[in-house]
Design a protein around this motif. Structure first.
Motif, PDB file in Angstrom:
ATOM      1  N   LEU A   1     -31.758 -13.194  15.483  1.00 61.04           N
ATOM      2  CA  LEU A   1     -31.959 -12.003  14.644  1.00 61.04           C
ATOM      3  C   LEU A   1     -30.610 -11.336  14.366  1.00 61.04           C
ATOM      4  O   LEU A   1     -29.682 -11.499  15.159  1.00 61.04           O
ATOM      5  CB  LEU A   1     -32.863 -10.999  15.382  1.00 61.04           C
ATOM      6  CG  LEU A   1     -34.380 -11.127  15.212  1.00 61.04           C
ATOM      7  CD1 LEU A   1     -34.873 -12.536  15.446  1.00 61.04           C
ATOM      8  CD2 LEU A   1     -35.118 -10.130  16.104  1.00 61.04           C
TER       9      LEU A   1
ATOM     10  N   GLU B   1     -31.404  -6.708   7.537  1.00 60.13           N
ATOM     11  CA  GLU B   1     -32.827  -7.027   7.683  1.00 60.13           C
ATOM     12  C   GLU B   1     -33.425  -7.660   6.415  1.00 60.13           C
ATOM     13  O   GLU B   1     -34.180  -8.637   6.496  1.00 60.13           O
ATOM     14  CB  GLU B   1     -33.594  -5.761   8.059  1.00 60.13           C
ATOM     15  CG  GLU B   1     -34.960  -6.083   8.605  1.00 60.13           C
ATOM     16  CD  GLU B   1     -35.585  -4.889   9.329  1.00 60.13           C
ATOM     17  OE1 GLU B   1     -34.877  -4.234  10.119  1.00 60.13           O
ATOM     18  OE2 GLU B   1     -36.763  -4.624   9.086  1.00 60.13           O
TER      19      GLU B   1
ATOM     20  N   LYS C   1     -36.661  -6.040  17.685  1.00 58.35           N
ATOM     21  CA  LYS C   1     -35.551  -5.248  17.134  1.00 58.35           C
ATOM     22  C   LYS C   1     -35.414  -3.919  17.896  1.00 58.35           C
ATOM     23  O   LYS C   1     -34.312  -3.524  18.273  1.00 58.35           O
ATOM     24  CB  LYS C   1     -35.797  -4.983  15.642  1.00 58.35           C
ATOM     25  CG  LYS C   1     -34.671  -4.214  14.978  1.00 58.35           C
ATOM     26  CD  LYS C   1     -34.956  -3.936  13.515  1.00 58.35           C
ATOM     27  CE  LYS C   1     -35.968  -2.813  13.363  1.00 58.35           C
ATOM     28  NZ  LYS C   1     -36.277  -2.487  11.961  1.00 58.35           N
ATOM     29  N   GLU C   2     -36.570  -3.254  18.139  1.00 58.64           N
ATOM     30  CA  GLU C   2     -36.535  -1.971  18.866  1.00 58.64           C
ATOM     31  C   GLU C   2     -35.924  -2.152  20.249  1.00 58.64           C
ATOM     32  O   GLU C   2     -35.145  -1.317  20.719  1.00 58.64           O
ATOM     33  CB  GLU C   2     -37.956  -1.385  19.008  1.00 58.64           C
ATOM     34  CG  GLU C   2     -38.602  -0.945  17.694  1.00 58.64           C
ATOM     35  CD  GLU C   2     -37.750   0.063  16.908  1.00 58.64           C
ATOM     36  OE1 GLU C   2     -37.028   0.854  17.532  1.00 58.64           O
ATOM     37  OE2 GLU C   2     -37.809   0.020  15.651  1.00 58.64           O
TER      38      GLU C   2
ATOM     39  N   THR D   1     -29.816  -8.447  14.991  1.00 58.50           N
ATOM     40  CA  THR D   1     -29.487  -7.614  16.158  1.00 58.50           C
ATOM     41  C   THR D   1     -28.978  -8.463  17.338  1.00 58.50           C
ATOM     42  O   THR D   1     -28.291  -7.942  18.217  1.00 58.50           O
ATOM     43  CB  THR D   1     -30.708  -6.771  16.589  1.00 58.50           C
ATOM     44  OG1 THR D   1     -31.885  -7.568  16.462  1.00 58.50           O
ATOM     45  CG2 THR D   1     -30.839  -5.530  15.733  1.00 58.50           C
TER      46      THR D   1
ATOM     47  N   PHE E   1     -41.291  -8.973  15.106  1.00 59.69           N
ATOM     48  CA  PHE E   1     -39.873  -8.798  14.780  1.00 59.69           C
ATOM     49  C   PHE E   1     -39.444  -7.364  15.111  1.00 59.69           C
ATOM     50  O   PHE E   1     -38.426  -7.132  15.755  1.00 59.69           O
ATOM     51  CB  PHE E   1     -39.639  -9.118  13.295  1.00 59.69           C
ATOM     52  CG  PHE E   1     -38.268  -8.755  12.811  1.00 59.69           C
ATOM     53  CD1 PHE E   1     -37.209  -9.648  12.934  1.00 59.69           C
ATOM     54  CD2 PHE E   1     -38.018  -7.510  12.227  1.00 59.69           C
ATOM     55  CE1 PHE E   1     -35.932  -9.305  12.492  1.00 59.69           C
ATOM     56  CE2 PHE E   1     -36.740  -7.163  11.792  1.00 59.69           C
ATOM     57  CZ  PHE E   1     -35.695  -8.067  11.925  1.00 59.69           C
ATOM     58  N   ASN E   2     -40.272  -6.394  14.673  1.00 54.12           N
ATOM     59  CA  ASN E   2     -39.930  -4.992  14.911  1.00 54.12           C
ATOM     60  C   ASN E   2     -39.851  -4.665  16.390  1.00 54.12           C
ATOM     61  O   ASN E   2     -38.969  -3.925  16.824  1.00 54.12           O
ATOM     62  CB  ASN E   2     -40.944  -4.070  14.217  1.00 54.12           C
ATOM     63  CG  ASN E   2     -40.689  -4.030  12.709  1.00 54.12           C
ATOM     64  OD1 ASN E   2     -39.568  -4.257  12.254  1.00 54.12           O
ATOM     65  ND2 ASN E   2     -41.740  -3.767  11.931  1.00 54.12           N
TER      66      ASN E   2
ATOM     67  N   HIS F   1     -33.768  -4.393  21.086  1.00 55.89           N
ATOM     68  CA  HIS F   1     -32.320  -4.575  20.904  1.00 55.89           C
ATOM     69  C   HIS F   1     -31.617  -3.251  20.608  1.00 55.89           C
ATOM     70  O   HIS F   1     -30.501  -3.013  21.067  1.00 55.89           O
ATOM     71  CB  HIS F   1     -32.048  -5.567  19.759  1.00 55.89           C
ATOM     72  CG  HIS F   1     -32.447  -6.964  20.100  1.00 55.89           C
ATOM     73  ND1 HIS F   1     -32.614  -7.946  19.157  1.00 55.89           N
ATOM     74  CD2 HIS F   1     -32.745  -7.542  21.293  1.00 55.89           C
ATOM     75  CE1 HIS F   1     -32.974  -9.078  19.750  1.00 55.89           C
ATOM     76  NE2 HIS F   1     -33.066  -8.846  21.042  1.00 55.89           N
TER      77      HIS F   1
ATOM     78  N   PRO G   1     -28.369  -1.307  12.775  1.00 53.86           N
ATOM     79  CA  PRO G   1     -29.170  -2.484  13.146  1.00 53.86           C
ATOM     80  C   PRO G   1     -30.051  -3.008  12.010  1.00 53.86           C
ATOM     81  O   PRO G   1     -30.601  -4.093  12.120  1.00 53.86           O
ATOM     82  CB  PRO G   1     -30.013  -1.983  14.329  1.00 53.86           C
ATOM     83  CG  PRO G   1     -29.962  -0.512  14.281  1.00 53.86           C
ATOM     84  CD  PRO G   1     -28.749  -0.102  13.523  1.00 53.86           C
ATOM     85  N   GLU G   2     -30.169  -2.241  10.939  1.00 51.91           N
ATOM     86  CA  GLU G   2     -31.049  -2.692   9.861  1.00 51.91           C
ATOM     87  C   GLU G   2     -30.281  -3.233   8.643  1.00 51.91           C
ATOM     88  O   GLU G   2     -30.900  -3.675   7.665  1.00 51.91           O
ATOM     89  CB  GLU G   2     -31.995  -1.561   9.456  1.00 51.91           C
ATOM     90  CG  GLU G   2     -33.209  -1.571  10.382  1.00 51.91           C
ATOM     91  CD  GLU G   2     -33.949  -0.266  10.480  1.00 51.91           C
ATOM     92  OE1 GLU G   2     -33.781   0.582   9.603  1.00 51.91           O
ATOM     93  OE2 GLU G   2     -34.699  -0.117  11.457  1.00 51.91           O
TER      94      GLU G   2
END
Ligand code: IMO
Ligand code: MG
Length: 419
Positions: free
Chosen positions: A107, A184, A164-165, A109, A160-161, A167, A180-181
């Motif tokens: 990802l 995306e 990501k959170e 992140t 994925f979310n 990370h 971090p976005e």
């Protein structure tokens, strides 16, 4: 049929891309089994040059199937870019590549975490390629990762979310400032692109293929960067040795045929970590210049030094190498004396073993050879090789106990002597 393995015996950058490309002509299928876009496999043919990162080096061979295996970590964004670049030359990439559903996804992140971890380590940093390799394998082993097959799940976006959170919390803990976005949208776009490929249960696919065809497994990095047996912690995060081909593709050890071990006629290393034969003088500078030793992925100048036979014998053992392949001998053409390290001196005692402790002070003990002072790049047959060079080869074969089957004397496909 057999799974033949070709892998690097040093610290990476041995010239694997060229050799896989040369050997690929004999194999209907080529598979990557570990690593990811930290690899940079350079291919030169018909006046063209390519650097492959995640795509197996059989991609330019008509009718070859290229398998991105279970053990690989795939960055959709890099992969898409790589495919588009190759497709420009008319290669039908989607017909020639299959991707393992169990390969883990890098990802955006993960890449940020790689940078954050390195920044936090300061002087003790690994010198990672910052492609997110370590954090992705960390999530795989700690059972948090996302896999290629997950992109087909209806709740992929939620998963994925969640990752990501997680990370973002880790990045905050490390005090690393970033957005971090930022990537995306590009990531989701690349995920859609990947859906256009054949996604396979790699273990079934590979074992089924082996019923009628032999497969060439293409290692990335080198055995001295193996997470278990390399100079830990200055290693990559995957199993780069032959055993990694079994876990990375889902085949049993009894299926392994030839193990081709590739080494350069001298040594290089990028990033931090021990390098007993490293040269800090003009000779090292000359090796870097003649060998064009600058990273294919990061452009970093590579550290250069004489050939280390102690480390090479160690990795020949770890991999059960059946055939050696020597690269870049031509880069030594103009040296009056050529040295090879045949033992280490540790605490005043001579040893032919690689010590446990990465921080051990090692003094290399060298055997010297008279240089051949001739241009090897024109040789195409064994009989054309200078006598001094043949002497050098004989010595290495005896020390390592394995025959040198291929000698590469230039970057092009044709500059190869088969023995
Ligand atoms: P190919 O396949 C040379 C090195 C990095 C760093 C360490 C860890 O082209 O031979 P990572 O990004 O994997 O976490 O970095 O490993 N490294 C390589 N060195 N060639 C490679 O690949 C490498 N892949 C990683 O420089 O020291
Ligand atoms: Mg490389």
């Amino acid at each position: 049929m057999k799974l033949d393995v070709v892998l690097g015996l040093q610290w990476g950058d041995e010239g694997k891309g060229k050799i896989v490309d040369v050997l690929a002509g004999q194999y209907p299928a080529v598979a990557r089994f570990q690593g990811g876009p930290n690899a940079g496999h350079s291919l030169h043919f018909e006046g063209k040059s390519f650097v492959l990162r995640s795509i197996p080096s059989g991609i330019f061979r008509k009718d070859a199937i290229n398998i991105v295996g279970n053990g690989v970590v795939l960055d959709p964004i890099t992969f898409k870019g790589e495919c588009e670049n190759i497709a420009k030359t008319g290669v039908p990439v989607k017909d020639r590549i299959v991707i393992a559903k169990k390969a883990h996804l890098i990802l955006p992140t993960h890449r940020l975490l790689d940078a954050a971890n390195e920044a936090a380590m300061g002087k003790g940093k690994i010198g990672s390629t910052l492609k997110g390799i370590g954090p992705t394998y960390t999530d795989k082993i700690s059972r948090n990762g996302l896999r290629v097959g997950d992109i087909l799940a209806p709740d992929f976006r939620d998963r994925f979310n969640r990752l990501k959170e997680r990370h973002i919390r880790q990045l905050a803990q490390l005090g690393y400032e970033c957005d971090p976005e930022a990537e995306e949208a590009a990531f989701m776009d690349a995920v859609e692109f990947i859906k256009g490929f054949t996604l396979v249960d790699c273990e079934y696919f590979v074992n089924e293929t082996l019923k009628t065809k032999s497969i060439l497994a293409e290692g990335a990095q080198g055995s001295m960067l193996d997470v278990d047996y390399g100079s830990y912690p200055f290693v990559t995060s995957s199993s780069t040795i032959c055993a990694g081909a079994c876990t990375g593709l889902g085949v049993s050890p009894s299926q392994i045929g030839h193990v081709y071990g590739i080494f350069k006629a001298y040594c290089t290393r990028v990033g931090s970590g021990p390098f007993p034969t490293e040269l800090f003088d003009e000779t090292g500078e000359k090796l870097r210049r003649l060998g064009n030793e600058f990273g294919a992925v990061t452009g970093r100048p590579r550290r250069c030094g004489w050939l280390d036979l102690v480390a090479l014998k160690y990795t020949v053992m770890l991999n059960g190498v059946t055939d050696l392949i020597m690269m870049k001998s031509d880069c030594l053409d103009s040296f009056g004396t050529i040295k090879v390290c045949t033992s280490y001196k540790v605490d005043g005692k001579e040893t032919d073993r690689v010590p446990f402790d990465t921080y051990t002070e090692i003094e290399p003990v060298y055997t010297e050879f008279k240089g051949w002072n001739a241009d090897l790049t024109w040789c195409r047959k064994e009989s054309e090789l200078p006598e001094e060079f043949k002497e050098y080869i004989r010595f290495m074969e005896e020390y390592l106990g394995v025959p040198i089957r291929i000698i590469s004397i230039g970057p092009d496909r044709d500059a190869t002597i088969m023995r």
